[in-house]
Design an enzyme around this catalytic site. Structure first.
Site, PDB file in Angstrom:
ATOM      1  N   ILE A  76       2.127  -5.889   3.015  1.00 48.21           N
ATOM      2  CA  ILE A  76       1.411  -6.083   1.758  1.00 48.21           C
ATOM      3  C   ILE A  76       1.614  -4.873   0.849  1.00 48.21           C
ATOM      4  CG2 ILE A  76      -0.285  -7.704   2.617  1.00 48.21           C
ATOM      5  CD1 ILE A  76      -2.245  -5.390   2.816  1.00 48.21           C
ATOM      6  N   PRO A  82       2.863  -3.025  -2.231  1.00 49.39           N
ATOM      7  CA  PRO A  82       2.187  -1.728  -2.339  1.00 49.39           C
ATOM      8  C   PRO A  82       0.670  -1.824  -2.550  1.00 49.39           C
ATOM      9  CG  PRO A  82       3.022  -2.340  -4.480  1.00 49.39           C
ATOM     10  CD  PRO A  82       3.341  -3.494  -3.556  1.00 49.39           C
ATOM     11  N   ASP A  83       0.016  -2.909  -2.138  1.00 51.74           N
ATOM     12  CA  ASP A  83      -1.384  -3.138  -2.492  1.00 51.74           C
ATOM     13  C   ASP A  83      -2.308  -1.990  -2.083  1.00 51.74           C
ATOM     14  OD1 ASP A  83       0.031  -5.762  -2.226  1.00 51.74           O
ATOM     15  OD2 ASP A  83      -1.849  -6.486  -3.062  1.00 51.74           O
ATOM     16  N   HIS A  84      -2.242  -1.573  -0.813  1.00 52.13           N
ATOM     17  CA  HIS A  84      -3.130  -0.512  -0.359  1.00 52.13           C
ATOM     18  C   HIS A  84      -2.831   0.807  -1.066  1.00 52.13           C
ATOM     19  CE1 HIS A  84      -5.596  -2.152   2.932  1.00 52.13           C
ATOM     20  NE2 HIS A  84      -4.622  -3.035   3.036  1.00 52.13           N
TER      21      HIS A  84
END
Length: 770
Positions: free
Chosen positions: A543, A545-547
């Site tokens: 996921i 670059p969400d974090h």
């Protein structure tokens, strides 16, 4: 369109100006200092006289914007000692402090109560891995990332660039800045035990974090999981395109675009889960439909039909893409052998100005800005006590940003509306495990922001808050009458953070975006494959670059809160997810700009690798050991262990590792100072003795049930900083009455707001089920 150059900018994009930091570990983790430099901090890097940083592109990015002071070895301790009373933070390692003849970290903190001492090591100061050496490849293996990357049946594939270490640097920058925030309120500095591995494990693709990394049956599979069908990529006439058809409306739009073919009329195909479980019923038809068309034409058609899509761009494509050229993310940052070097810099904008290096480093250190220091000893026990955040975030990036504030003691009020549910929502009476992990320690307020009464109530809350975080489509808050100008009118000091996939300007600003499309449009997907000849792209289970985006949002917001102390006004922070991803490919983009054609899959910056292959098969089914020496000393130690000449090391090492289980091989190599590790799978993460000893994992519960699950804890231990025990995610609307009561609203009026649907809460509130 021309690329922007690094010219002097205004103060808005430099909220940390007047902050002084010395880094004694910059050669090992240059991205940490750069993250603070990009926000205006003065970061000094003492270097041994006559010894520069690595050459070429590496030197540019290690040193850009930093103050380099050449000193003889016997001068370093005196130089640092003379600066300690003027510093906000000293970033070092125990070895660096000892080499400089400085006191240990605890003594430094005792002698200088306002100083933050960040001790940065690969695996932390305590635990079974305290003496281990790490590299990006080693961290990827131990963090569960490597086990999910690669083509099924093939060797694991390292992701492009140095995603793990660069993500860890942002997490550590957030931690250091939070400690400085506390210290500048007169509540003391302290010593931080900063593990690069733990910081990266929670910020790149956390196994037990929000949204996890895919379903357990996929990520724990042997032989690399088959994941290309989750966010499929199709070959076009001139390249590749990715379509993310997830929502019911997107599936309807796809069918309409394709002429409502008979083979897509089965009602079962309305469900995303069915389409992903039986990709053979869908993907071949779409491939046949688009095969003879160009990528640009397909993307344009899809965007007109509201179908999320992106071309799979190479770094060369990125450097000439109009959207990136017009947004200012691409800058000319120097030259190499007379050739201009263009790359990505500045992950965020503040009041419209992009962060990053705006001017030459002044000849003398910037005087410490005393206006950053205030006296607020009664703010509370935690680093961010007294800060109030209104969380409008959806999916992952926004909620992660607010969760970081909650972890450090801020009050976070999550605002939701049943009319526009978060995409992670499956029910307003229960929460999913992913939600439970990402909304701990928050309060829940159900409020219909589309109504005039709901809007007015939110403005009353904003008048008392410090930060508002959202990640809606561009313009959503403005249409609700809750844009930055509206919020600033009731609270001049508000910091408003907005993040979207492609930003709020440029040709792509209104394009629908998911993480897979951000990776495709930003060069990561194109690089994330074994070689340029394969059509298997291996970024299906991540996921990113969400974090990381959530951390960039939090870091920039906190910097803006510090700046508010001197300016008296807040800021509008905007973060494009694609920009965050591009900055992590800065060296690869720079190389491609100066030497066209140099950026090719697999996208690993391998000119610094001493071995042609660092991912080696070990004894056992699908068992792998990573061996990644970084310097001549470590390579010589490897030769001694193998009793082999330098030229024979690759062959001898492959045979040696193949005869041993990976844990044994890694332990023997680490004992000789050679970075090595076994490849870990998701299911094994929480049971690692090193992480258990470091207390990295805790538990939380799922709202509306009695289910308990593991969750990563705050990743930097410190005896100097108290941290809250986060309560489980609340039921939807659990705090609606109490929050509205704080605004002075009478109980009977609150009852009326519930009857009108303006105020909202779960009907099962307070009635957990088995």
């Amino acid at each position: 369109m021309p690329h922007t150059t690094s010219t002097s900018g205004g103060s808005a994009a430099s909220p940390l100006r007047g902050m002084n930091i010395i880094s004694l570990v910059d050669g090992a983790l240059p991205a940490l200092g750069k993250a603070l430099v990009d926000l205006g901090a003065d970061v000094e890097v003492p270097t041994a006289s006559g010894r520069g940083q690595d050459g070429g592109f590496r030197r540019i990015f290690q040193t850009r914007g930093k103050r380099l002071i050449a000193l003889e070895a016997d001068q370093l301790g005196a130089h640092v000692s003379a600066r300690l009373d003027d510093l906000h933070a000293l970033i070092a390692s125990p070895e660096a402090l000892a080499a400089a003849g400085l006191p240990n970290a605890d003594d430094l903190a005792a002698q200088h109560p306002a100083l933050v001492v960040a001790l940065v090591t690969d695996f932390g100061l305590t635990g079974p891995r305290a003496s281990w050496r790490g590299t990006d490849a080693v961290f990827q293996a131990l963090g569960g990332v490597l086990s999910r990357s690669g083509e099924p049946g093939a060797a694991p594939l390292l992701p492009p660039g140095e995603l793990f270490v660069r993500s860890a640097a942002i997490q550590l920058a957030w931690t250091v800045l939070a400690a400085i925030y506390r210290a500048t309120e007169g509540r003391g500095g302290g010593v931080l035990d900063c593990s690069v591995f733990e910081a990266g494990a929670v910020s790149l693709d956390p196994v037990h974090g929000m949204s996890g990394s895919g379903t357990p049956d996929i990520v724990n599979a042997y032989g690399r999981p088959a994941a290309e069908h989750l966010y499929p990529i199709y070959r076009t006439k001139d390249g590749f395109v990715r379509l993310c058809v997830l929502a019911k409306g997107q599936w309807a739009a796809l069918k309409e675009w394709m002429g409502n073919p008979s083979y897509f009329q089965d009602p079962e195909l309305e469900l995303t889960q069915v389409r992903q479980e039986f990709p053979e019923r869908v993907l071949p038809h779409i491939q046949a439909f688009i095969a003879d068309r160009t990528t640009d034409d397909i993307v344009q058609d899809c965007r007109e039909h509201r179908i999320p899509a992106s071309g799979v761009l190479s770094p060369a494509d990125v450097l000439v893409e109009e959207h990136f050229c017009s947004s200012g993310i691409l800058r000319t940052v120097g030259d190499l052998d007379g050739r201009p070097i263009v790359t990505a810099e500045g992950m965020a904008r503040i009041d419209g100005e992009r962060t990053g290096v705006h001017a030459e480093v002044p000849a003398m250190p910037v005087p410490a800005d005393d206006r950053l220091r205030t006296s607020n000893p009664d703010a509370g026990p935690y680093p961010l006590s007294g800060v109030t955040v209104l969380d409008l975030g959806v999916i992952v990036a926004g909620p992660v940003a607010s969760e970081l504030f909650a972890e450090l003691g801020a009050r976070v009020i999550r605002v939701e509306n049943t009319g526009f549910p978060d995409g992670m929502r499956r029910s307003f009476d229960f929460s999913t495990p992913s939600q439970a992990r990402g909304h701990r320690g928050k309060e829940s307020l159900g409020l219909d922001l589309r109504s005039e009464a709901g809007r007015e109530l939110f403005l009353q809350l904003a008048a008392r808050a410090d930060v508002v975080i959202s990640n809606f489509k561009p313009g959503t808050l403005q249409r609700l009458g809750l844009g930055y100008d509206d919020l600033q009118a009731v609270n001049p000091g508000i910091v408003c953070v907005e993040t979207t996939a492609f930003g709020d300007s440029g040709p792509w600003q209104n394009a629908m975006g998911y993480g897979p499309l951000v990776r495709s449009g930003g060069g990561h997907t194109w690089l994330w494959r074994a070689d340029a000849d394969t059509e298997y792209f291996a970024d299906g289970i991540t996921i990113f670059p969400d974090h990381l985006v959530g951390r960039v949002c939090a870091l920039t917001a906190l910097a803006s809160l510090l700046d508010r102390r001197r300016s008296g006004h807040g800021a509008r922070v905007t973060v494009a997810q694609c920009d965050v991803g591009l900055v992590l490919l800065d060296e690869i983009l720079a190389a491609e700009s100066a030497r066209p054609g140099s950026a090719t899959p697999p996208g690993v910056i391998d000119n610094r690798r001493l071995l042609p292959n660092v991912v080696l098969p070990a004894a056992g089914e699908d068992q792998w050991c990573i061996v990644d020496p970084q310097n001549a000393e470590q390579f010589d130690a490897l030769c001694e262990l193998l009793e082999a000449d330098h030229s024979d090391v690759p062959r001898a090492l492959a045979e040696w590792v193949r005869e041993r289980v990976p844990d044994e091989a890694a332990a023997l190599l680490q004992a000789r100072g050679v970075p090595a590790a076994r490849m870990i799978r998701n299911a094994e993460m929480a049971a690692q003795p090193a992480l258990v000893a470091r207390g990295m994992y805790g538990t939380t519960s799922v709202a509306g049930s009695y289910e308990h699950l593991l969750v990563e804890r705050f990743s930097v231990p410190s005896e100097s900083l108290d941290l809250p025990e986060l309560a489980p995610m609340p039921m939807f609307g659990q705090h609606t009455r109490s929050v509205l009561s704080e605004l002075g609203i009478a109980p009977e009026r609150i009852d009326a707001l519930f009857e009108q649907g303006v105020a909202q809460a779960s009907e099962l509130l307070g009635e957990p089920t088995a």
